[in-house]
Motif scaffolding. Structure first.
Motif, PDB file in Angstrom:
ATOM      1  N   PHE A   1       0.820  -1.212   0.000  1.00 27.22           N
ATOM      2  CA  PHE A   1       0.000   0.000   0.000  1.00 27.22           C
ATOM      3  C   PHE A   1       0.854   1.264   0.000  1.00 27.22           C
ATOM      4  O   PHE A   1       0.415   2.310   0.451  1.00 27.22           O
ATOM      5  N   ALA A   2       2.055   1.148  -0.544  1.00 24.92           N
ATOM      6  CA  ALA A   2       2.918   2.322  -0.673  1.00 24.92           C
ATOM      7  C   ALA A   2       2.203   3.388  -1.499  1.00 24.92           C
ATOM      8  O   ALA A   2       1.578   3.090  -2.516  1.00 24.92           O
ATOM      9  N   GLY A   3       2.279   4.626  -1.045  1.00 21.72           N
ATOM     10  CA  GLY A   3       1.631   5.719  -1.750  1.00 21.72           C
ATOM     11  C   GLY A   3       0.194   5.953  -1.342  1.00 21.72           C
ATOM     12  O   GLY A   3      -0.413   6.937  -1.776  1.00 21.72           O
ATOM     13  N   ARG A   4      -0.369   5.067  -0.512  1.00 22.80           N
ATOM     14  CA  ARG A   4      -1.734   5.244  -0.003  1.00 22.80           C
ATOM     15  C   ARG A   4      -1.676   5.789   1.424  1.00 22.80           C
ATOM     16  O   ARG A   4      -0.666   5.673   2.111  1.00 22.80           O
ATOM     17  N   LYS A   5      -2.773   6.366   1.864  1.00 23.16           N
ATOM     18  CA  LYS A   5      -2.848   6.856   3.242  1.00 23.16           C
ATOM     19  C   LYS A   5      -3.177   5.682   4.156  1.00 23.16           C
ATOM     20  O   LYS A   5      -4.190   5.014   3.950  1.00 23.16           O
ATOM     21  N   VAL A   6      -2.331   5.450   5.132  1.00 21.64           N
ATOM     22  CA  VAL A   6      -2.460   4.290   6.015  1.00 21.64           C
ATOM     23  C   VAL A   6      -2.661   4.757   7.444  1.00 21.64           C
ATOM     24  O   VAL A   6      -1.888   5.578   7.954  1.00 21.64           O
ATOM     25  N   ILE A   7      -3.694   4.226   8.086  1.00 18.79           N
ATOM     26  CA  ILE A   7      -3.989   4.515   9.490  1.00 18.79           C
ATOM     27  C   ILE A   7      -3.904   3.195  10.254  1.00 18.79           C
ATOM     28  O   ILE A   7      -4.569   2.215   9.885  1.00 18.79           O
TER      29      ILE A   7
END
Length: 310
Positions: free
Chosen positions: A137-143
């Motif tokens: 999920f590189a480049g995505r917003k991760v919570i």
């Protein structure tokens, strides 16, 4: 926002109005509003996934996919008709099998924000899964919330640390958003909880830098720290928010805001303020004690209309 590394910006109504959320154009569709993937729940805590998912939609996300334990996925699908629900294989301890990383990774190019952690069990399996998901999920917003933060924990043999500066066990290649309360942060760092409580601002700031993360350190006074050292703080809400499921709702609100385009710091600041304001509204209706976490997200759309009119 003003760039200051020496004091915390108060997350006030004025602050929020001067930091408006991204708004979809009037002729946009659900894709424009953002797609959020929530990996959450377990056979013993399926409600956490429901709370977070509902909150993400109430915060304005346009599309929702929920990945949860296979044993409860059909029930969650019935409770969430707005969502696609994926059934994940479970470990003996109630977590998700590492095989889930491949399946979830196939969605990475389709989603705008990923939330992992609410209601998940099996801390070791959760840490392993997050490690496998991050590069996908590189480049995505991760919570990362709750059990998903376990990958930050130092080795078990490390003694309690009096000085948080010594806690350098892990660093994210790309900044993510973490949502611990003081007890969770102490647990993750092998620190004493009182050491965290004694210096909320400094502790949040140091760990945000060391981990390369936006850190929302939750509590009666919530501190949001960015990796560059910038700080925000929010004091509000009421003791009624200290109830099972409240953190799941907060994580979902933040994920929904991130999916619709807010940067991680903004999603955290707005999410914390909306969560607290929802508690204040519910206290007026029901009293300070006794309202439920499931009722928090229903307050969010009206609060958004007040703070961020279309």
């Amino acid at each position: 926002m003003a760039n200051s590394k020496t004091y915390a910006i108060d997350i006030s109504m004025r602050t929020l109005r001067e930091w408006p959320l991204p708004m979809p154009h009037f002729d946009g569709d659900k894709e424009v509003r953002g797609h959020v993937l929530i990996v959450a729940g377990s056979r013993e805590m399926p409600g956490a996934a429901l709370l977070a998912a509902t909150a993400a939609l109430r915060a304005g996300a346009g599309k929702l996919t929920v990945a949860t334990a296979a044993s409860v996925a059909p029930h969650l699908a019935m409770a969430l008709p707005e969502a696609r629900v994926m059934a994940l294989a479970e470990t003996a301890a109630g977590g998700f099998s590492i095989e889930a990383a491949r399946r979830l990774g196939e969605l990475a190019h389709k989603v705008d924000a990923l939330l992992v952690g609410p209601g998940m069990q099996d801390e070791a399996a959760s840490a392993e899964l997050v490690r496998a998901l991050l590069p996908r999920f590189a480049g995505r917003k991760v919570i990362l919330d709750a059990a998903a933060m376990e990958l930050l924990r130092p080795p078990a043999e490390q003694p309690l640390l009096a000085d948080p500066v010594d806690c350098e066990h892990f660093r994210f290649e790309e900044a993510v958003l973490l949502t611990p309360h003081a007890g969770e942060l102490a647990h993750l760092c092998g620190m004493d909880r009182q050491a965290v409580m004694g210096d909320l601002h400094g502790t949040a700031q140091r760990h945000a830098r060391r981990w390369n993360a936006v850190l929302a350190l939750k509590g009666p006074l919530t501190v949001v720290a960015a990796p560059d050292g910038e700080l925000w703080e929010h004091q509000g809400g009421n003791i009624g928010l200290a109830i099972s499921g409240s953190g799941d709702a907060l994580a979902g609100i933040i994920a929904g805001l991130a999916a619709r385009g807010a940067v991680l710091e903004q999603a955290a600041a707005w999410g914390v303020a909306l969560h607290a304001a929802a508690g204040e509204q519910l206290a007026l209706r029901y009293g300070v004690l006794g309202y439920l976490a499931r009722e928090i997200s229903a307050e969010v759309p009206a609060l958004l209309r007040t703070l961020a009119p279309a």
